[in-house]
Design a protein around this motif. Structure first.
Motif, short mmCIF file in Angstrom:
data_model
loop_
_atom_site.label_atom_id
_atom_site.label_comp_id
_atom_site.label_asym_id
_atom_site.label_seq_id
_atom_site.Cartn_x
_atom_site.Cartn_y
_atom_site.Cartn_z
N MET A 1 0.72 -1.18 0.08
CA MET A 1 0.08 0.06 -0.07
C MET A 1 0.82 1.27 0.00
O MET A 1 1.93 1.31 0.81
N ARG A 2 0.33 2.27 -0.84
CA ARG A 2 1.16 3.53 -0.93
C ARG A 2 1.36 4.21 0.47
O ARG A 2 0.88 4.27 1.40
N ARG A 3 2.63 4.84 0.93
CA ARG A 3 2.85 5.41 1.94
C ARG A 3 2.15 7.08 1.98
O ARG A 3 2.65 7.52 0.85
N TYR A 4 1.62 7.41 2.69
CA TYR A 4 0.96 8.76 2.63
C TYR A 4 1.57 9.42 3.89
O TYR A 4 1.30 9.38 5.19
N ASP A 5 2.88 10.32 3.79
CA ASP A 5 3.44 11.03 4.76
C ASP A 5 2.36 12.23 5.32
O ASP A 5 2.71 12.25 6.50
N ASN A 6 1.53 12.55 4.83
CA ASN A 6 0.57 13.60 5.40
C ASN A 6 -0.21 12.71 6.49
O ASN A 6 -0.53 13.27 7.53
N ILE A 7 -0.69 11.58 6.11
CA ILE A 7 -1.44 10.83 7.13
C ILE A 7 -0.88 10.47 8.30
O ILE A 7 -1.29 10.34 9.47
N GLN A 8 0.71 9.96 8.07
CA GLN A 8 1.40 9.87 9.18
C GLN A 8 1.29 10.99 10.38
O GLN A 8 1.24 10.75 11.34
N ILE A 9 1.51 12.19 9.69
CA ILE A 9 1.62 13.31 10.58
C ILE A 9 0.34 13.58 11.07
O ILE A 9 0.05 14.01 12.45
N LEU A 10 -0.84 13.55 10.22
CA LEU A 10 -2.20 13.72 10.93
C LEU A 10 -2.51 12.75 12.07
O LEU A 10 -3.18 12.93 12.85
N ARG A 11 -2.36 11.54 11.88
CA ARG A 11 -2.21 10.42 12.81
C ARG A 11 -1.58 10.76 14.13
O ARG A 11 -2.26 10.55 15.25
N VAL A 12 -0.59 11.25 13.98
CA VAL A 12 0.29 11.43 15.30
C VAL A 12 -0.44 12.60 15.99
O VAL A 12 -0.69 12.61 17.25
N LEU A 13 -0.83 13.67 15.20
CA LEU A 13 -1.61 14.75 15.92
C LEU A 13 -2.77 14.50 16.58
O LEU A 13 -3.29 14.70 17.49
N ALA A 14 -3.62 13.37 15.83
CA ALA A 14 -4.75 13.18 16.28
C ALA A 14 -4.68 12.30 17.72
O ALA A 14 -5.48 12.59 18.59
N CYS A 15 -3.69 11.42 17.57
CA CYS A 15 -3.25 10.82 18.94
C CYS A 15 -2.88 11.76 20.08
O CYS A 15 -3.12 11.61 21.13
N LEU A 16 -2.00 12.49 19.71
CA LEU A 16 -1.72 13.47 20.81
C LEU A 16 -2.71 14.55 21.24
O LEU A 16 -2.87 14.85 22.49
N GLY A 17 -3.80 14.79 20.60
CA GLY A 17 -4.97 15.43 20.73
C GLY A 17 -5.58 14.74 21.80
O GLY A 17 -6.22 15.42 22.72
N VAL A 18 -6.11 13.60 21.53
CA VAL A 18 -6.65 12.85 22.57
C VAL A 18 -6.00 12.63 23.53
O VAL A 18 -6.54 12.62 24.85
N PHE A 19 -4.81 12.45 23.69
CA PHE A 19 -3.81 12.31 24.83
C PHE A 19 -4.06 13.57 25.73
O PHE A 19 -4.25 13.59 27.01
N VAL A 20 -3.87 14.74 24.96
CA VAL A 20 -3.97 16.15 25.82
C VAL A 20 -5.48 16.36 26.30
O VAL A 20 -5.50 16.70 27.68
#
Length: 337
Positions: A1-20
């Motif tokens: 499956m193609r790698r989407y670098d923007n999705i990687q960043i957004l997934r990290v930001l989503a995770c940190l948002g829930v954490f905060v």
């Protein structure tokens, strides 16, 4: 499956948002700080959208493709989820013995069968222990994903499916059935991600975002004319969808020490995003119980939570996730349908 670098960043930001969002109340955040931290709750809906987007990018053609897809999702999601549930069973059921009564008598079976996606719980303990309420929704979507992909083969069919999912959300709520089949309430977030994938693939960033904006405006007008108030997170999901489209061509730079360090940092956090998502809530519950007996300052809560979450993720990675994924790969290789 193609790698989407923007999705990687957004997934990290989503995770940190829930954490905060979960951390801020434990630190005693008030006023504007608490309001700002609460914005992180929208990270859950970004996760839903990303799941729909990536489901379209993964092959599920034929019996073997579907079987492989299910095996990968099962061995990615369930092992750590069950580890968290077993931890809670040991803590609340055997050690603390503070489990509230369940009027319907399902008790821990609710979590073993992820019933939160379709059956209401009498209280928060039985509906969202260690912030696990979304896991049943993810599983329900992954179960339906191959069928939904067949229904959404292009922009027009994906848009029609999204409109149907939005209509289902309001129809189900109008019938007073929101507590049942909660998946119907949230399906439109996943389907929006599928629509975004088709827009990105066929129209690109600018044209795709323009079409999305027009569709969002039309839905807003229709809901207003029908006397319905948009789901508070629906406009947020449109914003997220636009961000995914507009950043779709982003790729990490290969040169430059600074860019390389940043890329490695996001890659590490992304690889741990699911374990952070599940482990941090259990850690926060433990820290809250400790704070009830030992006074802890805000910085102490922050440091302790970050340290224990990191330690928990490390343990989850090597004791649960890697062995499960290794077993999953063996089973995938064994599929001969």
């Amino acid at each position: 499956m193609r790698r989407y670098d923007n999705i990687q960043i957004l997934r990290v930001l989503a995770c940190l948002g829930v954490f905060v969002t979960h951390l801020a109340p434990k630190m005693g955040a008030e006023g504007w700080a608490a309001s700002l931290a609460n914005l992180g709750a929208s990270g859950v809906y970004l996760f839903f959208l990303i799941s729909g987007f990536l489901a379209c990018a993964e092959r599920t053609e034929g019996k073997r493709g579907i079987a492989v897809y299910y095996l990968r999702r099962i061995f990615r999601i369930l092992p750590l989820y069950y580890a968290v549930i077993l931890y809670n069973m040991a803590l609340h059921g055997l050690i603390l013995r503070d489990v509230p009564p369940d009027p319907e008598g399902l008790y821990w079976l609710r979590y073993f069968f992820c019933t939160s996606a379709f059956w209401p719980a009498p209280d928060n303990f039985w509906g969202n222990l260690s912030a696990t309420w979304t896991i049943g929704l993810f599983l329900a979507f992954y179960l339906c994903a191959p069928l939904l992909k067949k229904a959404a083969r292009g922009i027009k069919s994906a848009a029609a499916l999204y409109l149907a999912a939005v209509a289902l959300r309001y129809l189900w709520a109008g019938l007073g059935l929101s507590a049942y089949m909660m998946f119907f309430h949230y399906l439109h977030f996943f389907v929006l991600g599928m629509l975004v994938w088709h827009l990105h693939r066929q129209l690109g960033a600018i044209r795709g975002a323009a079409v999305l904006a027009g569709l969002a405006a039309a839905i807003g007008l229709i809901l207003t004319a029908a006397g319905q108030r948009p789901d508070p997170f629906m406009p947020v999901s449109w914003l997220f969808a636009g961000v995914v489209l507009l950043t779709g061509n982003f790729s990490w730079k290969k040169e430059g020490k600074g860019a390389s360090l940043l890329q490695r940092g996001f890659s590490l956090l992304d690889s741990c995003s699911y374990s952070i998502y599940l482990v941090h809530a259990a850690v926060l519950d433990a820290v809250a119980m400790l704070a009830a007996h030992v006074p802890l300052s805000g910085p102490a809560v922050l440091g302790l939570t970050v340290f224990l979450t990191a330690a928990g993720c490390l343990g989850a990675r090597y004791l649960v996730e890697r062995p499960a994924q290794k077993l999953g790969r063996r089973l995938v290789d064994a599929v001969r349908i």
